[in-house]
Design an enzyme around this catalytic site. Structure first.
Site, PDB file in Angstrom:
ATOM      1  N   GLY A   2      24.848  34.005  42.118  1.00  0.00           N
ATOM      2  CA  GLY A   2      23.788  34.667  41.354  1.00  0.00           C
ATOM      3  C   GLY A   2      24.195  36.117  41.200  1.00  0.00           C
ATOM      4  O   GLY A   2      24.666  36.744  42.159  1.00  0.00           O
ATOM      5  N   GLY A  28      37.792  44.559  31.384  1.00  0.00           N
ATOM      6  CA  GLY A  28      38.704  43.661  32.087  1.00  0.00           C
ATOM      7  C   GLY A  28      39.899  44.417  32.649  1.00  0.00           C
ATOM      8  O   GLY A  28      39.739  45.484  33.250  1.00  0.00           O
ATOM      9  N   ALA A  29      41.105  43.869  32.438  1.00  0.00           N
ATOM     10  CA  ALA A  29      42.330  44.479  32.981  1.00  0.00           C
ATOM     11  C   ALA A  29      42.586  45.870  32.404  1.00  0.00           C
ATOM     12  O   ALA A  29      43.396  46.637  32.946  1.00  0.00           O
ATOM     13  CB  ALA A  29      43.520  43.568  32.706  1.00  0.00           C
ATOM     14  N   ALA A  37      33.193  37.330  39.289  1.00  0.00           N
ATOM     15  CA  ALA A  37      32.521  38.406  40.044  1.00  0.00           C
ATOM     16  C   ALA A  37      33.214  39.764  39.966  1.00  0.00           C
ATOM     17  O   ALA A  37      32.847  40.680  40.701  1.00  0.00           O
ATOM     18  CB  ALA A  37      32.287  38.027  41.505  1.00  0.00           C
ATOM     19  N   ALA A  38      34.174  39.929  39.056  1.00  0.00           N
ATOM     20  CA  ALA A  38      34.794  41.260  38.889  1.00  0.00           C
ATOM     21  C   ALA A  38      33.724  42.260  38.452  1.00  0.00           C
ATOM     22  O   ALA A  38      33.609  43.361  39.016  1.00  0.00           O
ATOM     23  CB  ALA A  38      35.921  41.204  37.857  1.00  0.00           C
ATOM     24  N   GLY A  39      32.934  41.862  37.465  1.00  0.00           N
ATOM     25  CA  GLY A  39      31.881  42.757  36.974  1.00  0.00           C
ATOM     26  C   GLY A  39      30.850  43.047  38.059  1.00  0.00           C
ATOM     27  O   GLY A  39      30.416  44.191  38.234  1.00  0.00           O
ATOM     28  N   ASP A  40      30.463  42.013  38.808  1.00  0.00           N
ATOM     29  CA  ASP A  40      29.468  42.210  39.880  1.00  0.00           C
ATOM     30  C   ASP A  40      30.023  43.153  40.947  1.00  0.00           C
ATOM     31  O   ASP A  40      29.297  43.998  41.491  1.00  0.00           O
ATOM     32  CB  ASP A  40      29.113  40.864  40.540  1.00  0.00           C
ATOM     33  CG  ASP A  40      28.339  39.948  39.601  1.00  0.00           C
ATOM     34  OD1 ASP A  40      27.720  40.448  38.646  1.00  0.00           O
ATOM     35  OD2 ASP A  40      28.367  38.726  39.826  1.00  0.00           O
ATOM     36  N   SER A  96      38.953  42.251  43.977  1.00  0.00           N
ATOM     37  CA  SER A  96      38.216  40.974  43.886  1.00  0.00           C
ATOM     38  C   SER A  96      38.949  39.979  42.991  1.00  0.00           C
ATOM     39  O   SER A  96      38.858  38.780  43.228  1.00  0.00           O
ATOM     40  CB  SER A  96      36.785  41.193  43.398  1.00  0.00           C
ATOM     41  OG  SER A  96      36.723  41.315  41.998  1.00  0.00           O
ATOM     42  N   SER A 110      35.210  36.713  47.347  1.00  0.00           N
ATOM     43  CA  SER A 110      36.296  37.577  46.832  1.00  0.00           C
ATOM     44  C   SER A 110      35.959  39.067  46.907  1.00  0.00           C
ATOM     45  O   SER A 110      36.815  39.913  46.634  1.00  0.00           O
ATOM     46  CB  SER A 110      36.597  37.213  45.374  1.00  0.00           C
ATOM     47  OG  SER A 110      35.590  37.713  44.506  1.00  0.00           O
TER      48      SER A 110
HETATM   49  P1  ADP Z   1      33.044  40.788  33.760  1.00  0.00           P
HETATM   50  O1  ADP Z   1      33.567  40.218  35.037  1.00  0.00           O
HETATM   51  O2  ADP Z   1      31.593  41.159  33.831  1.00  0.00           O
HETATM   52  O3  ADP Z   1      33.379  39.995  32.524  1.00  0.00           O
HETATM   53  P2  ADP Z   1      35.250  42.628  33.246  1.00  0.00           P
HETATM   54  O4  ADP Z   1      36.126  41.461  32.978  1.00  0.00           O
HETATM   55  O5  ADP Z   1      35.196  43.702  32.211  1.00  0.00           O
HETATM   56  O6  ADP Z   1      33.743  42.220  33.563  1.00  0.00           O
HETATM   57  O7  ADP Z   1      35.726  43.259  34.633  1.00  0.00           O
HETATM   58  C1  ADP Z   1      34.970  44.231  35.318  1.00  0.00           C
HETATM   59  C2  ADP Z   1      35.909  45.240  35.968  1.00  0.00           C
HETATM   60  O8  ADP Z   1      36.758  44.535  36.877  1.00  0.00           O
HETATM   61  C3  ADP Z   1      36.850  45.941  35.007  1.00  0.00           C
HETATM   62  O9  ADP Z   1      36.255  47.124  34.492  1.00  0.00           O
HETATM   63  C4  ADP Z   1      38.032  46.257  35.910  1.00  0.00           C
HETATM   64  O10 ADP Z   1      37.774  47.443  36.635  1.00  0.00           O
HETATM   65  C5  ADP Z   1      38.058  45.085  36.872  1.00  0.00           C
HETATM   66  N1  ADP Z   1      39.006  44.042  36.426  1.00  0.00           N
HETATM   67  C6  ADP Z   1      38.732  42.918  35.735  1.00  0.00           C
HETATM   68  N2  ADP Z   1      39.869  42.212  35.491  1.00  0.00           N
HETATM   69  C7  ADP Z   1      40.879  42.911  36.052  1.00  0.00           C
HETATM   70  C8  ADP Z   1      42.299  42.734  36.163  1.00  0.00           C
HETATM   71  N3  ADP Z   1      42.910  41.665  35.639  1.00  0.00           N
HETATM   72  N4  ADP Z   1      43.014  43.683  36.826  1.00  0.00           N
HETATM   73  C9  ADP Z   1      42.409  44.760  37.372  1.00  0.00           C
HETATM   74  N5  ADP Z   1      41.079  44.992  37.310  1.00  0.00           N
HETATM   75  C10 ADP Z   1      40.325  44.089  36.660  1.00  0.00           C
END
Ligand code: ADP
Length: 304
Positions: free
Chosen positions: A40, A223-224, A250-253, A283, A292
């Site tokens: 969640g 993202g990256a 969960a990167a965004g979270d 993460s 993670s």
């Molecule tokens: P969500 O998970 O909400 O779709 P993102 O994909 O934009 O959001 O990722 C959120 C944050 O996680 C990014 O701003 C970045 O700091 C980090 N991140 C995501 N993917 C990567 C990656 N491949 N390498 C390094 N950092 C990453």
């Protein structure tokens, strides 16, 4: 110690099945594995903020089932204050997730108890909100409650963060005036602004639009590519640390929780963004959602 970060949001049990491919309509497939994992977006961000140094309280609802007990226990294990996690007559929120051998997924979320999060629940735990410095909301609880939570947190003078996830439509315009930091990813920024977001330039245009709609400051996560910060006066791009990505769940979270924890600890916006980005990068090097999410010492030990 009273919580300095309060998360108003969802708790879901993730039911994660791995299968060779996603099933077609009417098809029965034999899968590889199954696991139940606490998740969640609300709970994930609470766990992230707690591991990354904040005193956290969660405002949410779970069902009167075994998942509800497990979801609450997972937060208590992170020293998260759960006095405002209510048990309601419903099943707990669940996310049914199928992941195939190419890491493509299909997800069905059933809100269950998260649907019982009414504005009255926020009033019931007003004291929890009052104690906080930073309040975080997402969109996995009813809109009326998100809107009320943002407004109440603003009235109390808190730093208000909205992670508009999942978003596939514009937000109610009256919400914007209550938001200090709006933190969408690219697709959410596009849905909210009505503009395409697929590059740094288009992200700048969308961020300007969201500020024109009334948001205080906007951080679009890319993202990256890291993230784009906009405050209505200018932009700053924060490149993400380079890591080997295994699973971006969960990167965004993790970013939102880390950013909030750093702000609550008195760090500057730029420091908080860098801290959130290192946490989020770590993460993505590990599988799963809550499992993670790194700790503050993991972030401090990180060598780019
Ligand atoms: P969500 O998970 O909400 O779709 P993102 O994909 O934009 O959001 O990722 C959120 C944050 O996680 C990014 O701003 C970045 O700091 C980090 N991140 C995501 N993917 C990567 C990656 N491949 N390498 C390094 N950092 C990453």
């Amino acid at each position: 110690m009273p919580a300095n970060v309060v998360v108003i949001g969802s708790l879901n049990m993730d039911l994660v099945t791995r299968a060779p491919r996603l099933p077609r309509g009417g098809e029965t497939l034999i899968g590889h594995s199954f696991a139940t994992v606490s998740g969640g977006k609300g709970a994930n961000q609470a766990v992230a903020a707690a591991r990354l140094g904040a005193q956290v309280a969660m405002v949410g609802c779970v069902g009167n089932d075994d998942y509800g007990v497990q979801l609450r226990d997972a937060l208590l294990a992170e020293q998260i204050d759960c006095q405002a996690v209510s048990v309601v007559e419903d099943s707990s929120g669940v996310a049914l997730i199928v992941v195939d051998d190419n890491s493509q997924n299909a997800i069905v979320i059933v809100a269950g108890a998260n649907g019982a999060m009414s504005p009255a629940v926020i009033d019931q735990f007003d004291a929890v909100l009052r104690a906080a410095d930073v309040v975080i909301c997402q969109l996995e609880i009813p809109d009326a409650t998100v809107g009320y939570g943002l407004k109440r947190a603003r009235e109390l003078g808190k730093t208000v963060i909205l992670n508009p996830a999942p978003a596939s439509r514009p937000l109610p315009t009256e919400w914007f005036a209550s938001i200090d930091y709006l933190i969408p990813n690219e697709s959410e920024a596009a849905a909210l602004s009505g503009l395409p977001v697929d590059s740094l330039e288009t992200a700048k245009t969308a961020a300007s639009q969201l500020i024109a709609m009334g948001a205080g400051k906007v951080i679009i996560t890319l993202g990256a590519e890291g993230s784009l910060f906009a405050n209505g006066k200018g932009f700053e791009q924060f490149p993400a640390p380079k890591v080997k990505a295994v699973d971006t769940t969960a990167a965004g979270d993790t970013f939102v929780g880390g950013f909030a924890a750093a702000l609550a600890a008195g760090k500057s916006e730029a420091e908080a963004i860098r801290y959130g980005q290192i946490a989020a990068a770590l993460s993505v090097t590990r599988a799963g959602a809550q499992p993670s999410i790194p700790t503050m010492s993991d972030v401090q030990a990180f060598k780019p």
